[in-house]
Write a protein that holds these residues in place. Structure first.
Motif, PDB file in Angstrom:
ATOM      1  N   LEU A 136     -16.999  14.998  35.905  1.00 28.46           N
ATOM      2  CA  LEU A 136     -16.929  14.182  37.153  1.00 28.46           C
ATOM      3  C   LEU A 136     -16.397  15.038  38.379  1.00 28.46           C
ATOM      4  O   LEU A 136     -15.793  15.888  38.287  1.00 28.46           O
ATOM      5  N   PRO A 137     -17.077  14.341  39.494  1.00 27.59           N
ATOM      6  CA  PRO A 137     -16.628  15.308  40.687  1.00 27.59           C
ATOM      7  C   PRO A 137     -15.466  14.991  41.427  1.00 27.59           C
ATOM      8  O   PRO A 137     -14.730  13.857  40.763  1.00 27.59           O
ATOM      9  N   ALA A 138     -14.692  15.782  41.933  1.00 29.83           N
ATOM     10  CA  ALA A 138     -13.336  15.847  42.643  1.00 29.83           C
ATOM     11  C   ALA A 138     -13.439  14.812  43.855  1.00 29.83           C
ATOM     12  O   ALA A 138     -14.389  14.978  44.680  1.00 29.83           O
ATOM     13  N   ASN A 139     -12.272  14.195  44.223  1.00 30.15           N
ATOM     14  CA  ASN A 139     -12.501  13.094  45.325  1.00 30.15           C
ATOM     15  C   ASN A 139     -11.689  13.705  46.435  1.00 30.15           C
ATOM     16  O   ASN A 139     -10.725  14.633  46.210  1.00 30.15           O
ATOM     17  N   ASP A 140     -12.369  13.065  47.473  1.00 31.21           N
ATOM     18  CA  ASP A 140     -11.342  13.791  48.517  1.00 31.21           C
ATOM     19  C   ASP A 140     -10.220  12.801  49.109  1.00 31.21           C
ATOM     20  O   ASP A 140      -9.067  13.084  49.542  1.00 31.21           O
ATOM     21  N   VAL A 141     -10.454  11.463  48.909  1.00 32.67           N
ATOM     22  CA  VAL A 141      -9.464  10.411  49.044  1.00 32.67           C
ATOM     23  C   VAL A 141      -9.701   9.460  47.857  1.00 32.67           C
ATOM     24  O   VAL A 141     -10.958   9.099  47.257  1.00 32.67           O
ATOM     25  N   THR A 142      -8.458   8.962  47.672  1.00 37.75           N
ATOM     26  CA  THR A 142      -8.515   7.627  46.504  1.00 37.75           C
ATOM     27  C   THR A 142      -7.730   6.693  47.065  1.00 37.75           C
ATOM     28  O   THR A 142      -6.572   6.805  47.400  1.00 37.75           O
ATOM     29  N   VAL A 143      -8.278   5.453  47.110  1.00 43.77           N
ATOM     30  CA  VAL A 143      -7.597   4.361  47.810  1.00 43.77           C
ATOM     31  C   VAL A 143      -7.157   3.394  46.856  1.00 43.77           C
ATOM     32  O   VAL A 143      -8.343   2.580  46.025  1.00 43.77           O
ATOM     33  N   ALA A 144      -6.065   3.375  46.268  1.00 50.37           N
ATOM     34  CA  ALA A 144      -5.628   2.192  45.154  1.00 50.37           C
ATOM     35  C   ALA A 144      -5.526   0.889  45.949  1.00 50.37           C
ATOM     36  O   ALA A 144      -5.238   0.593  47.067  1.00 50.37           O
ATOM     37  N   LEU A 145      -5.705  -0.029  44.906  1.00 54.59           N
ATOM     38  CA  LEU A 145      -5.826  -1.338  45.197  1.00 54.59           C
ATOM     39  C   LEU A 145      -4.826  -2.155  44.615  1.00 54.59           C
ATOM     40  O   LEU A 145      -4.390  -2.184  43.506  1.00 54.59           O
ATOM     41  N   GLY A 146      -3.947  -2.771  45.519  1.00 53.10           N
ATOM     42  CA  GLY A 146      -2.757  -3.501  45.304  1.00 53.10           C
ATOM     43  C   GLY A 146      -1.508  -2.858  44.685  1.00 53.10           C
ATOM     44  O   GLY A 146      -0.223  -3.211  44.876  1.00 53.10           O
ATOM     45  N   ALA A 147      -1.593  -1.864  44.030  1.00 49.15           N
ATOM     46  CA  ALA A 147      -0.467  -1.169  43.450  1.00 49.15           C
ATOM     47  C   ALA A 147      -1.242   0.286  42.841  1.00 49.15           C
ATOM     48  O   ALA A 147      -2.180   0.448  42.390  1.00 49.15           O
ATOM     49  N   TRP A 148      -0.090   1.136  42.754  1.00 49.78           N
ATOM     50  CA  TRP A 148      -0.507   2.541  42.303  1.00 49.78           C
ATOM     51  C   TRP A 148      -1.011   2.247  40.735  1.00 49.78           C
ATOM     52  O   TRP A 148      -0.327   1.533  40.122  1.00 49.78           O
ATOM     53  N   LYS A 149      -1.945   3.173  39.970  1.00 54.99           N
ATOM     54  CA  LYS A 149      -1.991   3.173  38.665  1.00 54.99           C
ATOM     55  C   LYS A 149      -1.765   4.512  38.136  1.00 54.99           C
ATOM     56  O   LYS A 149      -1.506   5.497  38.907  1.00 54.99           O
ATOM     57  N   PHE A 150      -1.254   4.693  36.857  1.00 57.32           N
ATOM     58  CA  PHE A 150      -0.742   5.608  36.260  1.00 57.32           C
ATOM     59  C   PHE A 150      -1.835   7.001  36.588  1.00 57.32           C
ATOM     60  O   PHE A 150      -1.258   8.096  36.820  1.00 57.32           O
ATOM     61  N   ALA A 151      -3.147   6.659  36.423  1.00 62.20           N
ATOM     62  CA  ALA A 151      -4.034   7.736  36.740  1.00 62.20           C
ATOM     63  C   ALA A 151      -3.901   8.537  38.203  1.00 62.20           C
ATOM     64  O   ALA A 151      -4.194   9.752  38.139  1.00 62.20           O
ATOM     65  N   HIS A 152      -3.218   7.801  38.848  1.00 64.02           N
ATOM     66  CA  HIS A 152      -2.957   8.447  40.599  1.00 64.02           C
ATOM     67  C   HIS A 152      -2.025   9.640  40.285  1.00 64.02           C
ATOM     68  O   HIS A 152      -2.218  10.305  41.143  1.00 64.02           O
ATOM     69  N   TRP A 153      -1.214   9.528  39.306  1.00 65.83           N
ATOM     70  CA  TRP A 153      -0.139  10.515  39.304  1.00 65.83           C
ATOM     71  C   TRP A 153       0.084  11.228  38.053  1.00 65.83           C
ATOM     72  O   TRP A 153       1.221  11.927  37.996  1.00 65.83           O
ATOM     73  N   LEU A 154      -0.959  11.086  36.945  1.00 61.98           N
ATOM     74  CA  LEU A 154      -0.891  11.886  35.815  1.00 61.98           C
ATOM     75  C   LEU A 154      -2.166  12.892  35.774  1.00 61.98           C
ATOM     76  O   LEU A 154      -3.222  12.563  36.007  1.00 61.98           O
ATOM     77  N   MET A 155      -2.012  14.025  35.270  1.00 66.61           N
ATOM     78  CA  MET A 155      -2.564  14.879  34.922  1.00 66.61           C
ATOM     79  C   MET A 155      -3.482  14.506  33.673  1.00 66.61           C
ATOM     80  O   MET A 155      -2.829  13.874  32.767  1.00 66.61           O
ATOM     81  N   PRO A 156      -4.804  14.781  33.677  1.00 68.62           N
ATOM     82  CA  PRO A 156      -5.612  15.838  34.658  1.00 68.62           C
ATOM     83  C   PRO A 156      -6.305  15.294  35.818  1.00 68.62           C
ATOM     84  O   PRO A 156      -6.782  15.845  36.711  1.00 68.62           O
ATOM     85  N   ALA A 157      -6.288  13.712  35.635  1.00 72.10           N
ATOM     86  CA  ALA A 157      -6.873  13.039  36.815  1.00 72.10           C
ATOM     87  C   ALA A 157      -6.271  13.216  38.235  1.00 72.10           C
ATOM     88  O   ALA A 157      -6.823  13.309  39.189  1.00 72.10           O
ATOM     89  N   MET A 158      -4.776  13.356  38.058  1.00 72.54           N
ATOM     90  CA  MET A 158      -4.190  13.427  39.403  1.00 72.54           C
ATOM     91  C   MET A 158      -4.874  14.616  40.185  1.00 72.54           C
ATOM     92  O   MET A 158      -4.928  14.436  41.511  1.00 72.54           O
TER      93      MET A 158
END
Length: 462
Positions: free
Chosen positions: A163-185
């Motif tokens: 999957l490609p890496a993102n330059d920006v991720t905009v969360a909706l409503g609240a943070w999700k765990f994937a935003h702050w957990l490896m390897p997705a982080m």
């Protein structure tokens, strides 16, 4: 009102959205709010460049149609690429309101990933992975809406390879765990949050934020500020390093129980010799640290047993974590903080009979089994308490990957514990101070340089 520090599971997010709907919102109105909020960010990022929006069949795709319509209204050149028809009523309505251009491909400016958001549990089809990868190459920036497509929101696990890496991720409503957990982080890029009005949820995980500490009271003295006892061992350098960090973490006095000091040791340390049980019996001692440089021999085992039997607020790190067994935690009532790295975490889980699970499951189970606050160290450090509280730390500098940085963290933690914080609060404060000290230390620092910056990190909390 949305709390910007809360982290929701998929189930919690759905419940929060349903609560809004029960109070008169609709899926469509929430979609409009989310889409227009994301469009604000994209409009700034695009800065006149063209935008391509990839719209999937669900409500994340519906967000994409709202985004595209809002950007077109502002004069941005927008193209929507929709590989499938909308599958929900709200997404269909959003598509009908979109009056702009459709195409099979975009080019040039910002690519917006609205194929799938949080809640996806199955891999993307090969065709969608190819589409996303191809379009990412054709654009100069990639922005994901809510959660990048192909990521498990609750674990941060990629459901697809490549999957490609993102330059920006905009969360909706609240943070999700994937935003702050490896390897997705590692592939999120910059993270932004668009509020949609969801209410805080009791017991939800939180994102670690700057603590609010204070200067000592006007009538404070070294013992009222907290007396730390650090247990030395076969490698005195590690215990001295932890002690020096503890001196800068807020405690009033730090004693090192050891046979001697290295010539480079700070004169501020108080060296204590004599039977450990006598030192532990000193009622002025408010917190104890054992583990850095302790060793794994029989002498170390005896020391660990004496420390835990004294039932004082305690931090265990390094060798003490390897020696720790469930029996050591029985009948304790004082706060206990464990600070394992990945290998130590595996050994602790084996010792406490914890089955394999994801990173959060293992940390929370260990916290309950040991009745201890667990600081699971790593690029995605998390703090789990036995009462179910859970905090995730924003990523700190990768320069922390240096020998001795864990000793500094344990020294800060025992200092905060000695200063009167409960175990969970002390651990959270320590992780934040550790990360801030690393930021202040700059690149290629040593652990002793990291320790020297703890005081300045503390200053940032006043």
């Amino acid at each position: 009102m949305t709390r910007s520090d809360q982290i929701f599971t998929v189930a919690q997010m759905r419940a929060a959205e349903q609560a809004l709907i029960d109070r008169g919102e609709s899926v469509g109105s929430l979609m409009e709010r989310a889409g227009k909020g994301v469009a604000d960010w994209i409009w700034r990022i695009a800065h006149g460049r063209s935008v391509t929006v990839l719209c999937g069949p669900g409500n994340n795709g519906g967000d994409g149609y709202v985004i595209a319509q809002e950007l077109a209204r502002r004069g941005t050149h927008v193209v929507v690429v929709a590989p499938s028809e909308p599958a929900t009523d709200a997404a269909r309505a959003a598509r009908e309101r979109y009056r702009g251009t459709f195409d099979t491909a975009g080019n040039g400016g910002v690519l917006v990933d609205c194929l799938f958001g949080s809640g996806l549990t199955r891999p993307l089809s090969p065709e969608l992975v190819a589409l996303l990868s191809r379009e990412a190459v054709r654009h100069s920036a990639l922005l994901a809406v809510d959660v990048p497509s192909g990521i498990d929101s609750d674990t941060g696990r990629p459901l697809n390879e490549g999957l490609p890496a993102n330059d920006v991720t905009v969360a909706l409503g609240a943070w999700k765990f994937a935003h702050w957990l490896m390897p997705a982080m590692a592939a999120m890029g910059q993270r932004r949050l668009v509020p949609i009005g969801v209410e805080p949820i009791a017991g939800a995980a939180t994102l670690l934020t700057r603590p609010h500490l204070s200067a000592p009271a006007i009538d404070a003295h070294k013992y009222t500020r907290g007396l730390v006892l650090v247990i030395g061992g076969v490698m005195p350098g590690a215990a001295q390093l932890a002690s020096e960090a503890a001196l800068r973490g807020g405690a009033g006095c730090v004693r090192l129980a050891a046979q001697g000091l290295h010539p480079s040791a700070t004169p501020d340390l108080v060296l204590k010799r004599g039977p450990l049980v006598d030192l532990l019996a000193d009622e002025r001692t408010t917190a104890v640290l054992a583990g850095p440089g302790l060793g794994l021999d029989e002498t170390a085992r005896v020391k660990l047993g004496e420390v835990l039997a004294a039932d004082r607020p305690t931090v265990l790190d390094a060798d003490a974590l390897t020696l720790l067994r469930p029996r050591h935690c029985e009948s304790r009532s004082a706060a206990l903080i464990l600070t394992p790295h990945l290998g130590e975490m595996a050994r602790l889980c084996e010792s406490f009979g914890i089955d394999e699970g994801n990173r959060i499951d293992r940390a929370t189970k260990l916290a309950q089994a040991a009745q201890a606050v667990v600081v699971a160290k790593g690029p995605d450090t998390l703090i789990a308490a036995p009462d179910g509280r859970l905090a995730l730390a924003p990523p700190a500098t990768s320069w922390l990957s240096v020998a001795g940085s864990g000793d500094v963290l344990s020294g800060i933690a025992v200092s905060r514990l000695a200063a009167g914080a409960d175990g969970f609060t002390a651990a959270c404060e320590a992780v934040w101070l550790h990360g801030e000290a690393a930021r202040l230390a700059g690149p290629a620092f040593t652990a002793s340089g990291l320790a020297r910056n703890v005081s300045e990190a503390y200053a940032a909390t006043l």
